[in-house]
Scaffold this motif. Structure first.
Motif, PDB file in Angstrom:
ATOM      1  N   GLY A  62      -7.468  -6.149 -10.219  1.00 11.17           N
ATOM      2  CA  GLY A  62      -7.049  -6.767 -11.639  1.00 11.17           C
ATOM      3  C   GLY A  62      -6.373  -5.556 -12.392  1.00 11.17           C
ATOM      4  N   SER A  63      -6.637  -5.220 -13.499  1.00  9.16           N
ATOM      5  CA  SER A  63      -5.903  -4.713 -14.447  1.00  9.16           C
ATOM      6  C   SER A  63      -6.475  -3.092 -14.508  1.00  9.16           C
ATOM      7  CB  SER A  63      -5.765  -5.147 -15.946  1.00  9.16           C
ATOM      8  OG  SER A  63      -7.137  -5.454 -16.171  1.00  9.16           O
ATOM      9  N   ASN A  64      -5.960  -2.500 -13.548  1.00  8.97           N
ATOM     10  CA  ASN A  64      -6.600  -1.058 -13.308  1.00  8.97           C
ATOM     11  C   ASN A  64      -5.487   0.066 -13.166  1.00  8.97           C
ATOM     12  OD1 ASN A  64      -9.531  -1.942 -13.423  1.00  8.97           O
ATOM     13  ND2 ASN A  64      -8.854  -3.008 -11.728  1.00  8.97           N
ATOM     14  N   THR A  65      -4.765   0.061 -13.901  1.00 12.33           N
ATOM     15  CA  THR A  65      -3.425   1.038 -13.696  1.00 12.33           C
ATOM     16  C   THR A  65      -3.879   2.493 -13.398  1.00 12.33           C
ATOM     17  OG1 THR A  65      -2.223  -0.139 -15.087  1.00 12.33           O
ATOM     18  CG2 THR A  65      -1.406   1.979 -14.704  1.00 12.33           C
ATOM     19  N   GLY A  66      -3.076   2.914 -12.037  1.00 12.30           N
ATOM     20  CA  GLY A  66      -3.582   4.276 -11.752  1.00 12.30           C
ATOM     21  C   GLY A  66      -4.900   4.621 -11.102  1.00 12.30           C
ATOM     22  N   HIS A  67      -5.659   3.431 -10.659  1.00 16.02           N
ATOM     23  CA  HIS A  67      -6.779   3.429  -9.897  1.00 16.02           C
ATOM     24  C   HIS A  67      -6.671   3.314  -8.696  1.00 16.02           C
ATOM     25  CE1 HIS A  67      -8.431   3.347 -13.990  1.00 16.02           C
ATOM     26  NE2 HIS A  67      -9.497   3.512 -13.428  1.00 16.02           N
ATOM     27  N   THR A  68      -7.586   3.760  -7.802  1.00 13.47           N
ATOM     28  CA  THR A  68      -7.421   3.493  -6.314  1.00 13.47           C
ATOM     29  C   THR A  68      -8.609   2.306  -6.019  1.00 13.47           C
ATOM     30  OG1 THR A  68      -7.159   5.891  -5.948  1.00 13.47           O
ATOM     31  CG2 THR A  68      -7.640   4.635  -4.013  1.00 13.47           C
ATOM     32  N   LEU A  69      -8.161   1.507  -5.335  1.00 11.92           N
ATOM     33  CA  LEU A  69      -8.735   0.254  -4.989  1.00 11.92           C
ATOM     34  C   LEU A  69      -9.185   0.265  -3.436  1.00 11.92           C
ATOM     35  CD1 LEU A  69      -9.550  -2.822  -5.766  1.00 11.92           C
ATOM     36  CD2 LEU A  69      -7.506  -3.671  -4.830  1.00 11.92           C
ATOM     37  N   ALA A  70     -10.523   0.024  -3.462  1.00 11.67           N
ATOM     38  CA  ALA A  70     -11.205   0.357  -1.987  1.00 11.67           C
ATOM     39  C   ALA A  70     -10.440  -0.621  -0.992  1.00 11.67           C
ATOM     40  CB  ALA A  70     -12.636   0.041  -2.048  1.00 11.67           C
ATOM     41  N   GLU A  71     -10.036  -1.868  -1.308  1.00  9.73           N
ATOM     42  CA  GLU A  71      -9.410  -2.724  -0.258  1.00  9.73           C
ATOM     43  C   GLU A  71      -8.005  -2.163   0.073  1.00  9.73           C
ATOM     44  OE1 GLU A  71     -11.235  -3.536  -2.949  1.00  9.73           O
ATOM     45  OE2 GLU A  71     -12.523  -5.401  -2.187  1.00  9.73           O
TER      46      GLU A  71
END
Ligand SMILES: O=C[C@H](O)COP(=O)(O)O
Length: 214
Positions: A62-71
Motif C-alpha cells: 500500500g501507501s508506505n513510501t520509503g518503507h521495507t515490505l516483508a514480501e
C-alpha cells in the motif's frame, strides 16, 4: 550454532562476503547466513548464500513510501529478517507488527534486544529467535560472552521462561571461534556479528576462524 553476519552499512563487498558465507557454510556443521543491505539482497541471494534482511517494517502492501515490505525482501531472496536491531530500534507495537509482517511473508525472525528484560518481552511476540546485544559492546571487538556472560545466561533464562521454542542468539564483539564456543557454553544457540567479518581484510579467513571449533 547459527552464525548470522550482519553487514550493516559497512563499505565491504557484499558479494565477496556472501560467497565466503556460502562456501564456509558448506564446510561446517554450523549454519552460516548473511544480512546485507536491502538494496543488495537479490544479488547476495543469487550467490547461494543464506540471505537475511536487516529490517522489515510493520506494514502491508500500500501507501508506505520509503518503507521495507516483508514480501519484497522475501521475493528478492531473503529467508529471514532481523527486527529491532540496536541501530534500528522500534516501539513495542511496531516490533509486534514487524514480526507479523515477516511471518506473513514466511520470513524467519530474529528480534534483537538490549538486555534480558527486553528479551522476555521480545520472546512473548512469538519470533523464531531473539538476540541479546548490549549496545555498549557493539563494534568494540570485546565479546559479550567474555565481557558480560551473565547477560547471555539471563537472556536464555528470560526467553525460556516465556517460550521455550524461541532460540536465543547473542551478539556484540564476537569475532573468533572461541567467542562462538563461549556463547554456546552460556546457552546461546547462535551469534549475531558484524565488524569481525564485514571489516576483515579476508572475510573467508574470518569466517573459517569463527566456525573452526564447531
Ligand atoms: O548485528 C550485529 C551486532 O550489532 C554486532 O556487531 P559487532 O559484531 O560489530 O559487534
Amino acid at each position: 550454532m547459527f552464525v548470522l553476519v550482519n553487514l550493516k552499512t559497512y563499505p565491504c563487498d557484499p558479494i565477496e562476503v556472501a560467497e565466503a558465507v556460502r562456501d564456509v557454510n558448506e564446510s561446517t556443521d554450523a549454519r552460516v547466513a548473511v544480512a546485507p543491505q536491502a538494496a543488495t539482497i537479490a544479488q547476495v541471494a543469487e550467490t547461494g548464500a543464506e540471505t537475511w534482511a536487516q529490517h522489515v517494517d510493520p506494514i502491508d502492501y500500500g501507501s508506505n513510501t520509503g518503507h521495507t515490505l516483508a514480501e519484497s525482501v522475501a521475493d528478492a531472496g531473503a529467508v529471514g529478517t532481523l527486527i529491532n536491531h540496536s541501530e534500528q530500534r522500534l516501539k513495542l507495537a511496531d516490533i509486534d507488527g514487524s514480526v507479523q509482517a515477516a511471518q506473513r511473508a514466511d520470513l524467519e525472525t530474529v528480534v534483537c534486544a538490549n538486555n534480558p528484560a527486553q528479551i522476555g518481552a521480545a520472546a512473548a511476540l512469538g519470533p523464531d529467535a531473539v538476540a541479546v546485544e548490549p549496545p555498549e559492546l557493539i563494534g568494540t571487538g570485546t565479546p559479550v560472552s567474555q565481557a558480560d556472560p551473565d547477560v547471555v545466561e539471563d537472556a536464555v533464562e528470560a526467553a525460556q521462561n516465556v517460550d521455550s521454542d524461541v532460540s536465543v542468539l547473542c551478539g556484540a564483539g564476537i569475532s573468533t571461534g572461541d567467542d562462538v564456543v563461549a556463547a554456546g557454553d552460556l546457552g546461546a544457540e547462535g551469534v549475531l556479528l558484524a565488524s569481525g567479518v564485514a571489516k576483515a581484510d579476508d572475510p573467508t579467513a574470518a569466517l573459517e576462524d569463527l566456525v573452526e571449533p564447531l
